[in-house]
Design an enzyme around this catalytic site. Sequence first.
Site, PDB file in Angstrom:
ATOM      1  N   GLU A 255      -1.153  -1.476  -5.140  1.00 15.96           N
ATOM      2  CA  GLU A 255      -2.076  -1.886  -3.467  1.00 15.96           C
ATOM      3  C   GLU A 255      -1.583  -3.458  -3.013  1.00 15.96           C
ATOM      4  O   GLU A 255      -2.591  -4.092  -2.704  1.00 15.96           O
ATOM      5  CB  GLU A 255      -3.961  -2.137  -3.642  1.00 15.96           C
ATOM      6  N   GLY A 256      -0.294  -3.931  -3.599  1.00 21.26           N
ATOM      7  CA  GLY A 256       0.322  -5.025  -2.992  1.00 21.26           C
ATOM      8  C   GLY A 256      -0.939  -6.499  -3.591  1.00 21.26           C
ATOM      9  O   GLY A 256      -0.399  -7.054  -2.852  1.00 21.26           O
ATOM     10  N   THR A 257      -1.567  -5.530  -4.738  1.00 23.56           N
ATOM     11  CA  THR A 257      -2.189  -7.325  -5.835  1.00 23.56           C
ATOM     12  C   THR A 257      -1.200  -7.587  -6.647  1.00 23.56           C
ATOM     13  O   THR A 257      -1.241  -9.177  -6.942  1.00 23.56           O
ATOM     14  CB  THR A 257      -3.234  -6.402  -6.177  1.00 23.56           C
ATOM     15  N   LEU A 258      -0.004  -6.993  -6.702  1.00 23.10           N
ATOM     16  CA  LEU A 258       1.094  -7.550  -8.084  1.00 23.10           C
ATOM     17  C   LEU A 258       1.880  -7.775  -7.310  1.00 23.10           C
ATOM     18  O   LEU A 258       2.899  -8.754  -8.582  1.00 23.10           O
ATOM     19  CB  LEU A 258       1.296  -6.567  -9.333  1.00 23.10           C
ATOM     20  N   GLY A 259       2.230  -7.524  -6.377  1.00 27.27           N
ATOM     21  CA  GLY A 259       4.110  -7.720  -6.027  1.00 27.27           C
ATOM     22  C   GLY A 259       3.848  -6.675  -4.691  1.00 27.27           C
ATOM     23  O   GLY A 259       3.791  -6.211  -4.198  1.00 27.27           O
ATOM     24  N   VAL A 260       5.181  -7.147  -3.779  1.00 25.29           N
ATOM     25  CA  VAL A 260       5.415  -6.573  -2.168  1.00 25.29           C
ATOM     26  C   VAL A 260       6.623  -5.239  -2.801  1.00 25.29           C
ATOM     27  O   VAL A 260       7.607  -6.028  -3.180  1.00 25.29           O
ATOM     28  CB  VAL A 260       5.880  -7.447  -1.258  1.00 25.29           C
ATOM     29  N   ILE A 261       6.434  -4.543  -3.069  1.00 25.98           N
ATOM     30  CA  ILE A 261       7.367  -3.676  -2.877  1.00 25.98           C
ATOM     31  C   ILE A 261       8.244  -3.687  -1.550  1.00 25.98           C
ATOM     32  O   ILE A 261       7.480  -2.918  -0.552  1.00 25.98           O
ATOM     33  CB  ILE A 261       6.960  -2.233  -2.901  1.00 25.98           C
ATOM     34  N   ARG A 391     -11.318  12.858  15.038  1.00 24.42           N
ATOM     35  CA  ARG A 391     -12.827  12.008  14.433  1.00 24.42           C
ATOM     36  C   ARG A 391     -12.352  10.875  15.532  1.00 24.42           C
ATOM     37  O   ARG A 391     -13.669  10.254  15.565  1.00 24.42           O
ATOM     38  CB  ARG A 391     -11.562  11.411  13.015  1.00 24.42           C
ATOM     39  N   TYR A 452     -12.351  17.675  -0.876  1.00 19.97           N
ATOM     40  CA  TYR A 452     -12.323  16.602  -0.005  1.00 19.97           C
ATOM     41  C   TYR A 452     -13.335  16.737   0.770  1.00 19.97           C
ATOM     42  O   TYR A 452     -13.338  17.774   1.005  1.00 19.97           O
ATOM     43  CB  TYR A 452     -10.656  16.745   0.691  1.00 19.97           C
TER      44      TYR A 452
END
Length: 534
Positions: A255-261, A391, A452
């Site tokens: 989720e973007g916490t370790l790097g930018v894919i 929604r 769900y």
Amino acid sequence: MTRSWWGWGNVEDEIRGAELDTLLDRVRALVPGELAGHEPPDVAALGLPEPRVSAPASLAALCSADPGDRAAHAHGKAFRDVVRNLHGDLRHVPDLVARPRDERDVVDLLDWCTREGIAVIAFGGGSSVVGGVEPRCSDDRPVVTVDLGRLNRVLEVDVTSRAARVQAGVFGPHLEEQLAPHDLTLRHFPQSFEFSTLGGWLATRAGGHYATLYTHIDDLVQSIRAVTPIGVSESRRLPGSGAGPSPDRLLLGSEGTLGVITEAWMRLQRRPRWRARTSVRFADHAAAVAATRAVAQSGLNPANCRLLDAAEALIHAGVNAPGGVLVLGFESADHPVRDRLERALELCRDHGGVPSAERGGNGDDGTGGTAGGDAVGDTWRASFLRMPYQRDALARHAMIAETFETACTWDRFDELHHAVTEAARQAMHKVTGTGVVTCRFTHVYPDGPAPYYGIYAPGRWGSTVAQWDDIKAAVSEAIATHGGTITHHHAVGRDHRPWYDRQRPAPFATALTAAKTALDPAGILNPGVLLAAG
């Protein structure tokens, strides 16, 4: 088309006119109320704070401080995001929105933000429903949202191995357009397909088209390349490897916490030629669940195997089936699949299922000829694509309309389902007086389903976010207490953090914290997601 800054999708596709009248009439029949409408505010009237940071000259051309840009990147697309936008409640907005042109720009942006202590939030399509892209930082530091939309190309295609090297910012439809000339497809179609990106799917471990077998984007990854504050990480492209813990698995769901894919090699398939589909009605829900389990454990691997409970079938497929409806579909690029559908229907009949007389799909000669349709499945699929717009329309009329999801083993489903639905009903009764809860299986595995749930309840304008938060907390506690996961495919973000912290093993939390510290020493990457900011 014009993207909506405050809600889902395109402005031109919003629910209006007769479609809106029909939707509101249907809702009034379930949960009576006035349902007065409200208009979204003009971005120019929001009075957003001035940016607290300016980009250096070398990066200025990549960065935007436009109020509309900042507003559109302030929230994801959850119900609570949409409602806050409708109220003009944008208390956390990025200071700048950066749009890198290539990976070198991403490196330069991370270098700058690391030096200055600026938080960085990687942004794909912005379809997060768990607060994953919201610049809500506990230390109130400046934030730069890095929108990867310019990195949108298929760079290489290996037809022999059926794989492609794809940039992370490509949206679903554009990806498929680029693969089509090679007669290949990723075949990953989440509900957000039109408005989400490959990088977002990877970063959140998205669930896609297949209800069985290839359910998560994880199953389709060959290798991943990502920019971290300490360097670029790229795994070796292989069909499989036993060489230690997987580097790709560290980035999947990060989720973007370790790097930018920035790109990935993805496993592809030939485009399907044969299809077969129909639906099955049940008089008893327990029997419908048993039939679905039998199909999931049969090895038939249907592409679609979605069980709708009675409320879901009535609301979204227009069908009155006390035990629910099972929507089945098979597909293949190599061989006819009619026999697989027929075997699945035998299993359903064994549990009292009544198959529809209609069959949809292509003829077994593979010519693409239509062999009739399945009205129930077709109606539900059409409604499925409109659900996010519905929604938003209901949110504008002070209705609480939101979903949550989980997964559990088959032996725990009955207990969990009862606990979750009771928690939802009690919470709705407490905060709104009434409401309806629905359930469908989005994915099924040999060892368990992914239920769900949908919530529909009358709210009070100005209070619907707080009301939903109370309901969400109640059902999340029920999920955590009865052995489910806090999320099957919606990701953790900021909204699921309290329950995720309880779900993950303590040694793994220690290891994840160490990885975060090593890869992101300044703690700039999406602070507060997965781990406490610090």
